[in-house]
Design a protein around this motif. Sequence first.
Motif: not given
Length: 108
Positions: A68-77, A85
């Motif tokens: 969930k963390h990667c989906h909501d941060s890295i992937k969205q960015q 980044r």
Amino acid sequence: MAAAAYRHLYQGKRWYRLRYKQLQKDPLCCFCADRGVVRPAAVVDHIKAHRGNEDLFFDADNLQSLCKHCHDSIKQQMEKSGVARGCDESGMPLDPNHHWGSYARSAK
């Protein structure tokens, strides 16, 4: 097309089966794995945004497992800027298209 226009695609049995198969095939977050971290995946993400295209939505080759963390941060960015980044523990960029990463690959 607004997100609500294709929200119904996430409600059917076809999606739940496809999601289940993806998490069985790849139970760990692929972004975390790239950084050497082992974390269970909880989200099945579309690699290429489907924007309501059902063929792309239900394409098993267009799916990846993320926490969930990667989906909501890295992937969205990545979707907003086109660039991931961050770097791995060796200091190399996470984004394979970053110019530093291409320099390191050509130096090998």
